[in-house]
Write an enzyme that holds these catalytic residues in place. Structure first.
Site, mmCIF file in Angstrom:
data_model
loop_
_atom_site.group_PDB
_atom_site.id
_atom_site.type_symbol
_atom_site.label_atom_id
_atom_site.label_comp_id
_atom_site.label_asym_id
_atom_site.label_seq_id
_atom_site.Cartn_x
_atom_site.Cartn_y
_atom_site.Cartn_z
ATOM 1 N N GLY A 11 0.839 -1.196 0.000
ATOM 2 C CA GLY A 11 0.000 0.000 0.000
ATOM 3 C C GLY A 11 0.867 1.235 0.000
ATOM 4 N N MET A 15 0.230 7.701 3.000
ATOM 5 C CA MET A 15 0.790 7.280 4.280
ATOM 6 C C MET A 15 1.808 6.153 4.113
ATOM 7 S SD MET A 15 -0.343 9.172 6.743
ATOM 8 C CE MET A 15 -0.105 8.221 8.244
ATOM 9 N N VAL A 74 -3.271 -0.023 3.873
ATOM 10 C CA VAL A 74 -4.415 0.074 2.970
ATOM 11 C C VAL A 74 -5.644 0.462 3.794
ATOM 12 C CG1 VAL A 74 -3.435 -1.651 1.410
ATOM 13 C CG2 VAL A 74 -5.042 -2.378 3.189
ATOM 14 N N ALA A 76 -9.072 0.524 5.904
ATOM 15 C CA ALA A 76 -9.568 -0.451 6.876
ATOM 16 C C ALA A 76 -10.672 -1.317 6.276
ATOM 17 C CB ALA A 76 -10.086 0.269 8.114
ATOM 18 N N SER A 128 -0.384 8.112 13.827
ATOM 19 C CA SER A 128 -0.962 9.461 13.764
ATOM 20 C C SER A 128 0.095 10.474 13.360
ATOM 21 C CB SER A 128 -1.542 9.858 15.121
ATOM 22 O OG SER A 128 -2.035 11.194 15.090
ATOM 23 N N GLY A 129 -0.353 11.473 12.623
ATOM 24 C CA GLY A 129 0.546 12.548 12.227
ATOM 25 C C GLY A 129 0.326 13.034 10.811
ATOM 26 N N LYS A 183 -5.565 4.159 19.093
ATOM 27 C CA LYS A 183 -5.606 5.103 17.973
ATOM 28 C C LYS A 183 -7.039 5.572 17.715
ATOM 29 C CE LYS A 183 -4.169 7.415 14.351
ATOM 30 N NZ LYS A 183 -5.316 7.630 13.469
ATOM 31 N N HIS A 186 -7.721 8.108 20.334
ATOM 32 C CA HIS A 186 -6.947 9.296 19.944
ATOM 33 C C HIS A 186 -7.756 10.128 18.955
ATOM 34 C CE1 HIS A 186 -4.506 11.274 16.832
ATOM 35 N NE2 HIS A 186 -3.554 11.463 17.731
ATOM 36 N N ASN A 187 -8.332 9.457 17.952
ATOM 37 C CA ASN A 187 -9.113 10.184 16.947
ATOM 38 C C ASN A 187 -10.396 10.757 17.530
ATOM 39 O OD1 ASN A 187 -7.082 9.225 15.306
ATOM 40 N ND2 ASN A 187 -8.448 8.618 13.660
ATOM 41 N N GLU A 190 -9.408 13.805 19.127
ATOM 42 C CA GLU A 190 -9.124 14.750 18.031
ATOM 43 C C GLU A 190 -10.411 15.401 17.537
ATOM 44 O OE1 GLU A 190 -8.015 13.914 13.454
ATOM 45 O OE2 GLU A 190 -6.505 13.187 14.887
ATOM 46 N N ARG A 286 -20.478 16.812 13.520
ATOM 47 C CA ARG A 286 -20.105 16.654 12.104
ATOM 48 C C ARG A 286 -21.308 16.165 11.292
ATOM 49 N NH1 ARG A 286 -13.837 14.736 11.207
ATOM 50 N NH2 ARG A 286 -12.931 15.879 12.975
ATOM 51 N N HIS A 448 -38.205 -3.552 37.221
ATOM 52 C CA HIS A 448 -36.762 -3.742 37.068
ATOM 53 C C HIS A 448 -36.018 -3.729 38.397
ATOM 54 C CE1 HIS A 448 -36.843 -3.743 32.724
ATOM 55 N NE2 HIS A 448 -37.559 -2.622 32.713
#
Length: 473
Positions: A11, A15, A74, A76, A128-129, A183, A186-187, A190, A286, A448
Site C-alpha cells: 500500500g 501514508m 491500505v 480499513a 498518527s501525524g 488510535k 486518539h481520533n 481529536e 459533524r 426492574h
C-alpha cells in the site's frame, strides 16, 4: 538473489509511501508494492536507488529477510483482509504482519487469532501525524503479538517522532487490539478538540466580529503554556491565509467529513458503558454539519435563535478558559475509555505510556501531555480529574466555561461539545444524581427492581398500586 530487505510495505498511498521513505532515511532496506503501478513508480523514484518497488506482493515477500516483516497500509476493512489473504500463501511461521491503518480494533483481535493459527505474528499499530508526520516522525501505537516487538521495534522507534526528552513516541502498549483501540480513541479526542476550537471560532466571530488577522492573533496567543498544541498552531495559520474578501476559511463549505474512527469511539464508549459524551457529541456535530440543505430549510422557519439579550456573546478570555476545560475533559474521557477497555479485554495498557506516545508527532499533541503521563503514573489517579494539577486548573477554568455555554445558549450559537463538557463535569463530580427517580420509574413500569441507599438488598415496589414493597434479594 539472497533476500536483503528489512521490511516490505503493501500500500504505497500517501501514508504508506511516506512511512517507507522515512524508513529508508533511517537506513532500513524497504520494499514496496501496490495495485497501482503508478504508486510503485512514485515510491521508486522518490526513494532513489535503494527504494525497491515490486509489481506483486509475492515478489516483495520473497526479497524479505527472515523473519519477514510486512507493513500493511491500505484502507480499513475488507482491503486489509484481502491483503492478508494474499500474504497467507507466502508467509511462514514466525513472520510478522503489521497493520498500520485505522482498523477497527475488533477486526484486529480477530486477525491476531487467525494469524496465530498459522504461526504468524500480528501487530495492530495506530499511526498518527498525517502525511508530514509519517514522512518525518509520527506517533505510533503498537499492540498485539508481543513476540513480534523485538523484531519491529528498531524500525518503528527509529522513524517515530521524539518527545521533549528524546524518547521515541512509539512503545509497546499491550496485547490484543489495544494499538488500534488507542488510535481510535486518539481520533475521538481529536474530533472533540477540533470541534471545541471551531466552536471558539464561532463565538469569537459572533461576539466581536473579529477579522482573519484578529482571529489569527487570538489563536496564536492561546497557543502557549499548557495549551501549546499542534491544532491551535495550524488554526492560527489557517486564519492567516487570505481569500477573496477575508480569510479563505470563510469561503470553505461548512460541511465536515469523517472516516469512521470518531463513530467507533462513540460505539466503544456505549459498548463498555463508559461515559464519553464530549467525544460522541463531536461526531454528532459533524453529522449536523453534513445536513446543510436541511439546516437551510429549518433556518427559514426558525431564524431567531437567541432571546434578545444585549450582552456580548462571550468574552474572549471566557472562551479561552472554556476551550482549555473542554479539551482537558475530552482527554479525561478518552483515557477513562482506554483504561476501561484495557481492563475489559485484559490488554494491560499503561495510560502513562499512552500519554507519552502522544507528546509529539500526532495530531492531538499538546503541552500538558507530560502532566497527564505523570498523573496516570501516580498512585490513585484512575481518572484525570483526580490529579491535583488538573483538578485545580479545570476548577479555575470552569467559571469561564459556564459563562461561555450560557452565552452561547442565550444568543443561539450552537456549542454542543462545550455544553456536553460542562454537563459531564457537573455530573461526574456529583455526589447525588436524580437517577433514583429514573430507577424508580423503571421499577414502576417494568419491575426492574432497585437498591436502597442503605445497601440492605434489592426491592420491587408496586408504585402504581398499593405501594407495597417486596424484597427480591
Amino acid at each position: 538473489m539472497e533476500p536483503n530487505l528489512d521490511i516490505g510495505v503493501v500500500g504505497l498511498g500517501v501514508m504508506g509511501r511516506s512511512l517507507a521513505l522515512n524508513m529508508l532515511d533511517h537506513g532500513f532496506e524497504v520494499g514496496g508494492s501496490d495495485l497501482s503501478a503508478d504508486l510503485v513508480r512514485l515510491y521508486s523514484d522518490g526513494g532513489g536507488e535503494r527504494a525497491r518497488g515490486f509489481a506483486t506482493t509475492e515478489e516483495m515477500v520473497t526479497a524479505l529477510k527472515r523473519p519477514r516483516r510486512v507493513l500493511i497500509m491500505v484502507p480499513a476493512g475488507r482491503p486489509v483482509d484481502a491483503v492478508l489473504s494474499d500474504l497467507s500463501g507466502y508467509l511462514q511461521a514466525g513472520d510478522i504482519v503489521i497493520d498500520g491503518g485505522n482498523s477497527n480494533y475488533h477486526d484486529t483481535q480477530r486477525r491476531i487469532v487467525e494469524a496465530s493459527e498459522r504461526g504468524v505474528l500480528f501487530v495492530g499499530a495506530g499511526v498518527s501525524g498525517g502525511e508530514d508526520g509519517a514522512r518525518h516522525g509520527p506517533s505510533i501505537m503498537p499492540g498485539g503479538s508481543e513476540a513480534a516487538w523485538p523484531h519491529v521495534a528498531p524500525a518503528l522507534q527509529a522513524i517515530a517522532a521524539k518527545g521533549p526528552d528524546g524518547d521515541p513516541c512509539c512503545d509497546w502498549l499491550g496485547g490484543g487490539g489495544c494499538g488500534h483501540a488507542v488510535k481510535t480513541v486518539h481520533n475521538g479526542i481529536e474530533y472533540a478538540f477540533m470541534q471545541a476550537i471551531s466552536e471558539s471560532y464561532a463565538l469569537l466571530k459572533a461576539g466581536s466580529g473579529m477579522d482573519g488577522g484578529a482571529l489569527a492573533k487570538t489563536f496564536e496567543s492561546w497557543n502557549a503554556g499548557a495549551m501549546r498544541s499542534y491544532l491551535l498552531e495550524i488554526t492560527a495559520a489557517i486564519f492567516g491565509v487570505a481569500g477573496t474578501s477575508g480569510p479563505l476559511v470563510d469561503e470553505v463549505l461548512d460541511e465536515a467529513q469523517q472516516k469512521g474512527t470518531g463513530k467507533w469511539t462513540a460505539e466503544m464508549s456505549l459498548d463498555l458503558g463508559v461515559p464519553c459524551p464530549t467525544l460522541a457529541e463531536a461526531v454528532f456535530a459533524r453529522g449536523v454539519s453534513s445536513r446543510r440543505e436541511l439546516r437551510g430549510s429549518i433556518a427559514e422557519r426558525h431564524a431567531s435563535g437567541g432571546v434578545g439579550v444585549d450582552t456580548p456573546v462571550a468574552e474572549p478570555e471566557d472562551v479561552r478558559q472554556a476551550l482549555f476545560a473542554t479539551v482537558v475533559l475530552a482527554f479525561a474521557q478518552g483515557l477513562d475509555l482506554i483504561g476501561s477497555a484495557s481492563e475489559a479485554h485484559g490488554w494491560n495498557v499503561k495510560l502513562e505510556r499512552v500519554a507519552k506516545l502522544w507528546r509529539a508527532g500526532c495530531i492531538i499533541r499538546i503541552a500538558f501531555l507530560d502532566r497527564i503521563s505523570e498523573a496516570m503514573l501516580s498512585a490513585g489517579s484512575k481518572h484525570l480529574l483526580l490529579d491535583p494539577w488538573f483538578a485545580e486548573h479545570v476548577a479555575a477554568a470552569a467559571p469561564g466555561l459556564r459563562r461561555t455555554v450560557a452565552a452561547s445558549a442565550m444568543h443561539g450559537v450552537g456549542c454542543p461539545v462545550m455544553a456536553s463538557a460542562l454537563a459531564y463535569y457537573d455530573t461526574i463530580r456529583a455526589t447525588r444524581l436524580p437517577h433514583n427517580l429514573l430507577q424508580a420509574q423503571r421499577d414502576a413500569f417494568g419491575a426492574h427492581t432497585y437498591r436502597r441507599l442503605d445497601g440492605s438488598g434489592v426491592f420491587h415496589t408496586d408504585w402504581l398500586g398499593d405501594g407495597a414493597t417486596t424484597t427480591i434479594g
